[in-house]
Scaffold this motif. Structure first.
Motif, mmCIF file in Angstrom:
data_model
loop_
_atom_site.group_PDB
_atom_site.id
_atom_site.type_symbol
_atom_site.label_atom_id
_atom_site.label_comp_id
_atom_site.label_asym_id
_atom_site.label_seq_id
_atom_site.Cartn_x
_atom_site.Cartn_y
_atom_site.Cartn_z
ATOM 1 N N THR A 26 41.888 51.729 40.591
ATOM 2 C CA THR A 26 42.516 52.971 39.312
ATOM 3 C C THR A 26 41.676 52.008 38.181
ATOM 4 N N SER A 27 41.207 51.848 37.779
ATOM 5 C CA SER A 27 40.711 50.910 37.003
ATOM 6 C C SER A 27 39.802 51.512 35.606
ATOM 7 N N CYS A 28 38.807 52.907 36.442
ATOM 8 C CA CYS A 28 37.756 53.942 36.149
ATOM 9 C C CYS A 28 38.731 55.331 35.854
ATOM 10 N N ASP A 29 37.660 56.192 36.414
ATOM 11 C CA ASP A 29 38.104 57.863 36.859
ATOM 12 C C ASP A 29 37.690 57.836 38.201
ATOM 13 N N GLU A 30 38.297 56.202 38.896
ATOM 14 C CA GLU A 30 37.835 57.025 40.517
ATOM 15 C C GLU A 30 39.193 56.275 41.048
ATOM 16 N N THR A 31 39.982 57.166 41.517
ATOM 17 C CA THR A 31 40.869 56.605 42.131
ATOM 18 C C THR A 31 41.105 56.651 43.691
ATOM 19 N N SER A 32 41.163 55.164 44.292
ATOM 20 C CA SER A 32 40.523 54.895 45.622
ATOM 21 C C SER A 32 41.667 54.458 46.546
ATOM 22 N N ALA A 33 41.537 54.412 47.719
ATOM 23 C CA ALA A 33 42.583 53.723 48.734
ATOM 24 C C ALA A 33 41.552 53.227 49.482
ATOM 25 N N ALA A 34 42.266 51.930 50.421
ATOM 26 C CA ALA A 34 41.462 50.969 51.362
ATOM 27 C C ALA A 34 42.453 50.347 51.814
ATOM 28 N N VAL B 78 45.964 45.370 44.498
ATOM 29 C CA VAL B 78 45.615 46.224 43.065
ATOM 30 C C VAL B 78 44.840 45.289 42.324
ATOM 31 N N THR B 79 44.039 46.760 41.561
ATOM 32 C CA THR B 79 43.023 46.383 40.069
ATOM 33 C C THR B 79 44.058 46.256 39.279
ATOM 34 N N TYR B 80 43.505 45.133 38.366
ATOM 35 C CA TYR B 80 44.927 45.071 36.821
ATOM 36 C C TYR B 80 43.978 44.815 35.636
ATOM 37 N N GLY B 81 42.707 45.155 36.064
ATOM 38 C CA GLY B 81 42.209 44.522 34.720
ATOM 39 C C GLY B 81 40.413 44.444 35.245
ATOM 40 N N PRO B 82 39.865 44.289 34.160
ATOM 41 C CA PRO B 82 38.664 45.097 32.446
ATOM 42 C C PRO B 82 39.572 46.607 33.591
ATOM 43 N N GLY B 83 39.777 47.255 32.877
ATOM 44 C CA GLY B 83 39.355 48.702 32.986
ATOM 45 C C GLY B 83 40.534 49.746 32.019
ATOM 46 N N LEU B 84 40.719 51.285 32.163
ATOM 47 C CA LEU B 84 41.592 52.026 31.615
ATOM 48 C C LEU B 84 42.814 51.549 31.076
ATOM 49 N N VAL B 85 43.763 51.209 30.454
ATOM 50 C CA VAL B 85 45.043 51.142 30.469
ATOM 51 C C VAL B 85 46.197 51.473 31.105
ATOM 52 N N ILE C 128 49.048 41.722 45.546
ATOM 53 C CA ILE C 128 48.326 40.556 44.662
ATOM 54 C C ILE C 128 47.282 41.217 43.810
ATOM 55 N N GLY C 129 46.892 41.035 42.716
ATOM 56 C CA GLY C 129 46.300 41.544 41.644
ATOM 57 C C GLY C 129 44.569 40.956 41.276
ATOM 58 N N VAL C 130 44.135 41.615 41.578
ATOM 59 C CA VAL C 130 42.541 42.224 41.604
ATOM 60 C C VAL C 130 41.748 42.396 40.453
ATOM 61 N N ASN C 131 41.236 41.335 40.116
ATOM 62 C CA ASN C 131 40.080 41.645 38.502
ATOM 63 C C ASN C 131 38.561 42.021 39.459
ATOM 64 N N HIS C 132 38.841 43.748 38.438
ATOM 65 C CA HIS C 132 38.117 44.464 38.699
ATOM 66 C C HIS C 132 36.070 44.180 39.337
ATOM 67 N N LEU C 133 35.621 42.689 38.038
ATOM 68 C CA LEU C 133 33.845 42.086 38.365
ATOM 69 C C LEU C 133 34.206 41.365 39.526
ATOM 70 N N GLU C 134 35.541 40.925 39.426
ATOM 71 C CA GLU C 134 35.503 39.763 41.068
ATOM 72 C C GLU C 134 35.337 41.122 41.669
ATOM 73 N N ALA D 63 43.090 45.564 29.829
ATOM 74 C CA ALA D 63 41.814 46.411 29.245
ATOM 75 C C ALA D 63 40.285 45.369 29.478
ATOM 76 N N SER D 64 40.547 44.448 28.667
ATOM 77 C CA SER D 64 39.126 43.446 29.273
ATOM 78 C C SER D 64 39.993 42.440 29.261
ATOM 79 N N ALA D 65 40.332 41.933 31.034
ATOM 80 C CA ALA D 65 39.985 40.647 31.256
ATOM 81 C C ALA D 65 38.410 40.685 31.984
ATOM 82 N N ARG D 66 38.117 38.666 31.526
ATOM 83 C CA ARG D 66 36.922 38.295 32.178
ATOM 84 C C ARG D 66 37.023 37.976 32.819
ATOM 85 N N ILE D 67 35.817 37.361 34.335
ATOM 86 C CA ILE D 67 36.289 36.330 35.194
ATOM 87 C C ILE D 67 36.077 35.137 35.151
#
Ligand code: KG4
Ligand code: ZN
Length: 345
Positions: free
Chosen positions: A8-16, A78-85, A107-113, A341-345
């Protein structure tokens, strides 16, 4: 191992639901893109509220489509960042509640990863040029490989040495590639998001009609604000009568702008692969849905004897399947996991 993943980092709500970091049993995406169009971009507070409205039905739908019961889930990613808090918090709360009540790891996942791992999903992903490359039998990129990560907020060239082993070789110094597409489209009055609109218009235009600048900062860095300004200046210099570009001029502008951005992205990625002795290049992020970027990278990669990996369209833009894939290779997180908000990988 069955992972329920939430994004849910931006404007898509997604589950898989993803099995063993590769097989996608379900991938449900509820997009807010139509809702935000009237604002010309995403309004963060409204995005968070929309996530709250749909998160539960989206998760339920993903579970139903997967044919798996909650009790069979081994972990919740779940995505923890980067994204809209505000948006990230919604996914994090849902994931923590489910993991806690099931007594399973979070398990927290970086969105870019996550975007990089879209290349590891076991699907009909487009794998190109592999026949020309000896010892390249697998359908996923062989380590080490170069990943060109191009999204609305990021443009990076990453050396991927192994699972979780990344070296950022370059990044944009100003606008991200997707941001440049969005800003140029907005300037031309074309709507939001700009990438897909420009991509479609460009198919009708001549990419050689207007020669826009191709900024090549040192090393593997990028700069796209100059190309964007060149488009603005070009249009502003037109006579008053034709100052709102239409018809042939509009499609030529779209095609020429897109060609300039793609030329820079492709040339830098291939140079990185060559200089770092990588045999594979992978694409990731929303802009990898761009048809010219896909075809030009394939073509140029072939000429250079490189394997080019491109995720299928549905895994290029934001989705939870890629988060479930990345999570498979990661250790569990603490339940105090917070949004960044601004996590780096
Ligand atoms: O990865 P993504 O879905 O969200 C972020 O994490 O930012 O990327 C969204 C970006 C937007 O800027 C959008 O305009 C761009 O990807 N995009 C495209 C195309 N489809 C989406 N850009 C160029 N061509 C496309 N076909
Ligand atoms: Zn993204």
């Amino acid at each position: 191992m069955l992972i329920l993943a939430i994004e849910t980092s931006c404007d898509e709500t997604s589950a898989a639901v993803v099995r063993d970091g590769a097989e996608v049993l379900s991938n449900v995406i509820s997009s807010q893109v139509e809702f935000h169009k009237k604002y010309g971009g995403i309004v963060p507070e409204l995005a968070a509220r929309k996530h709250i409205e749909v998160i539960t039905p989206v998760i339920q739908e993903a579970m139903e489509r997967s044919g798996v019961g909650f009790k069979e889930i081994d972990a919740v990613a779940v995505t923890y960042g980067p994204g809209l808090v505000g948006s990230l918090i919604v996914g994090l709360c849902a994931a923590k509640a489910i993991a806690w009540s099931l007594g399973k790891p979070l398990i927290g996942v970086n969105h870019l990863e996550g975007h990089i791992y879209a290349n590891f999903l076991n699907s009909k992903s487009e794998i190109l040029n592999t026949k020309q490359i000896p010892n390249q039998k697998s359908e996923i990129p062989n380590f080490p490989f170069i990943c060109l990560l191009v999204s609305g907020g990021h443009t990076m060239i990453i050396l991927v040495e192994g699972h979780g082993k990344y070296k950022t070789l370059g990044r944009t110094r100003d606008d991200a590639a997707g941001e440049a597409f969005d800003k140029v489209a907005r300037f031309l009055g074309l709507g939001y998001p700009g990438g897909p609109i420009i991509d479609k218009l460009a198919k009708e235009g001549n990419p050689k009609a207007i020669r826009f600048t191709r900024p090549m900062p040192e090393g593997y860095d990028f700069s796209f604000s100059g190309i964007k300004t060149a488009v603005v200046n070009y249009v502003n210099k037109l006579s008053v009568v034709s100052c709102s570009p239409k018809g042939e001029l509009l499609v030529n502008l779209a095609a020429s702008f897109q060609q300039a951005v793609v030329d820079v992205l492709v040339e830098k990625s291939l140079r990185a692969a060559k200089e770092l002795n990588c045999r594979s290049v992978a694409l990731a992020g929303g802009v990898s849905a761009n048809s010219l970027l896909r075809s030009q990278l394939q073509q140029r990669g072939k000429e250079e004897g490189l394997a080019v990996h491109i995720p299928p369209f549905e895994y290029c833009t934001d989705n939870a399947a890629m988060i479930g894939c990345a999570a498979y290779h990661k250790k569990p997180s603490d339940f105090t996991l917070a949004p960044i908000a601004s996590a780096r990988i």
